[in-house]
Write a protein that holds these residues in place. Structure first.
Motif, mmCIF file in Angstrom:
data_model
loop_
_atom_site.group_PDB
_atom_site.id
_atom_site.type_symbol
_atom_site.label_atom_id
_atom_site.label_comp_id
_atom_site.label_asym_id
_atom_site.label_seq_id
_atom_site.Cartn_x
_atom_site.Cartn_y
_atom_site.Cartn_z
ATOM 1 N N TRP A 230 -4.456 -0.839 11.505
ATOM 2 C CA TRP A 230 -5.707 -0.422 10.872
ATOM 3 C C TRP A 230 -6.583 0.470 11.751
ATOM 4 O O TRP A 230 -7.492 1.127 11.252
ATOM 5 C CB TRP A 230 -6.500 -1.634 10.413
ATOM 6 N N THR B 190 0.832 -1.205 0.000
ATOM 7 C CA THR B 190 0.000 0.000 0.000
ATOM 8 C C THR B 190 0.867 1.255 0.000
ATOM 9 O O THR B 190 0.533 2.262 -0.642
ATOM 10 C CB THR B 190 -0.941 0.011 1.215
ATOM 11 N N ARG C 288 -5.870 3.395 2.287
ATOM 12 C CA ARG C 288 -6.406 2.093 2.689
ATOM 13 C C ARG C 288 -5.809 0.968 1.854
ATOM 14 O O ARG C 288 -5.412 1.172 0.706
ATOM 15 C CB ARG C 288 -7.931 2.095 2.577
ATOM 16 N N ASN D 29 -9.647 -2.605 2.358
ATOM 17 C CA ASN D 29 -10.343 -1.362 2.691
ATOM 18 C C ASN D 29 -10.159 -0.962 4.148
ATOM 19 O O ASN D 29 -11.053 -0.366 4.764
ATOM 20 C CB ASN D 29 -11.835 -1.453 2.348
ATOM 21 N N ARG D 30 -8.978 -1.278 4.685
ATOM 22 C CA ARG D 30 -8.661 -0.866 6.055
ATOM 23 C C ARG D 30 -7.525 0.151 6.019
ATOM 24 O O ARG D 30 -6.640 0.087 5.166
ATOM 25 C CB ARG D 30 -8.261 -2.078 6.903
#
Length: 288
Positions: free
Chosen positions: A241, A95, A262, A266-267
């Motif tokens: 998270w 990410t 995220r 989706n965290r």
């Protein structure tokens, strides 16, 4: 016993301790045979199982991570050596690299990149795979981890520099200069967190734990980032998270804007930071 039979038997045994039992068995078998997993599945399933496979399965049954057993892990398309001296690179950490790629899609490529607490070297080497002309510098306080990072650097980015350093010590950054991109996956796990046994028992605790809230290293590191950034530079740090708002608050108190990114689940996974008033972050709204 054929390779296929041995994999089926190992999968059944490993299912009690692993959520990825079949994959674990196949990866360990490929390692025992000295081939890729693809070659294993296409060419070796009817052959005789190698004698060394059983010992690898026993290690996995003891919750030892597969990456440590085979000595390597993939990160952002790079094959990296790993040992118990370094955290195993994880997909969630990609990410940060994707956030950096997005940030520099609409501005000049970074000329200098810094990776703080590099471990295996994963973040710096992934960034240099995107911007190979950049100067890459990585800091690591563990001599054992630094040796792993240097070995990976020699393979993937020979010009990169991997230096000893500890952001909790005075003057650790005195000679580093400033950077267009800073990446870091600092320790951020709460001291009493309920971790999988494979993580708590095998991965290096100094790279995991950071006080009762998991924020101790952010409180030391983040206030030092403005002095390491160029005026147009950005820093991106990995977070737990549930830590997005807390780390963003530390960033703002340190004179920086903050934007949360995220992961694929989706965290909240990363916080992007820049000096207040210099550049807008990302392409979307800044975190509030």
């Amino acid at each position: 016993m054929t390779v296929a039979d041995a994999i089926r038997a190992a999968t059944q045994r490993l299912s009690a301790t692993s959520d990825t039992a079949r994959l674990d068995a196949e990866v360990l078998m490929a390692h025992a045979l000295g081939c890729s997993r693809t070659d294993l599945l296409l060419r070796h399933m009817t052959g005789a199982a190698p004698e060394g496979f059983a010992a690898l399965v026993e290690r996995r049954l003891g919750h030892e991570p597969v990456a440590y057993i085979i000595g390597s892990a993939e990160f952002y398309g790079l094959d990296l050596a790993v040992t118990p001296a370094v955290l195993i690179p994880r997909g969630d950490t990609e990410t940060l690299v994707e956030a950096a790629r997005e940030a520099f899609a609409w501005r000049a490529a970074p000329r200098r990149i810094l990776d703080l607490g590099t471990g295996s070297g994963a973040l710096l080497l992934a960034a240099l795979s995107l911007w190979p002309q950049a100067e890459g510098v990585a800091i690591e306080r563990s001599p054992e981890a630094l040796a792993v990072a240097r070995a990976n650097g020699a393979r993937h980015a020979p010009a990169a520099r991997f230096l000893p350093g500890d952001w909790t010590q005075p003057d650790w950054s005195a000679d580093l200069g400033t950077f267009d991109l800073i990446l870091s996956n600092p320790p951020y796990v709460e001291d009493e967190a309920d971790l999988a046994l494979s993580v708590r028992a095998h991965e290096p605790s100094a790279a995991l734990f950071s006080g009762p809230e998991g924020l101790d290293d952010y409180r030391v590191l983040v206030p030092q980032l403005p002095g390491l950034l160029t005026d147009q530079g950005i820093a991106i740090v990995e977070i737990g998270w549930q830590q997005g708002q807390a780390v963003s608050a530390i960033a703002r108190a340190s004179g920086m804007t903050a934007r949360i990114h995220r992961d694929l689940a989706n965290r909240d996974r990363a916080v992007e930071m820049a000096k207040i008033g210099n550049i807008p972050l990302g392409k979307g709204p800044a975190d509030h």
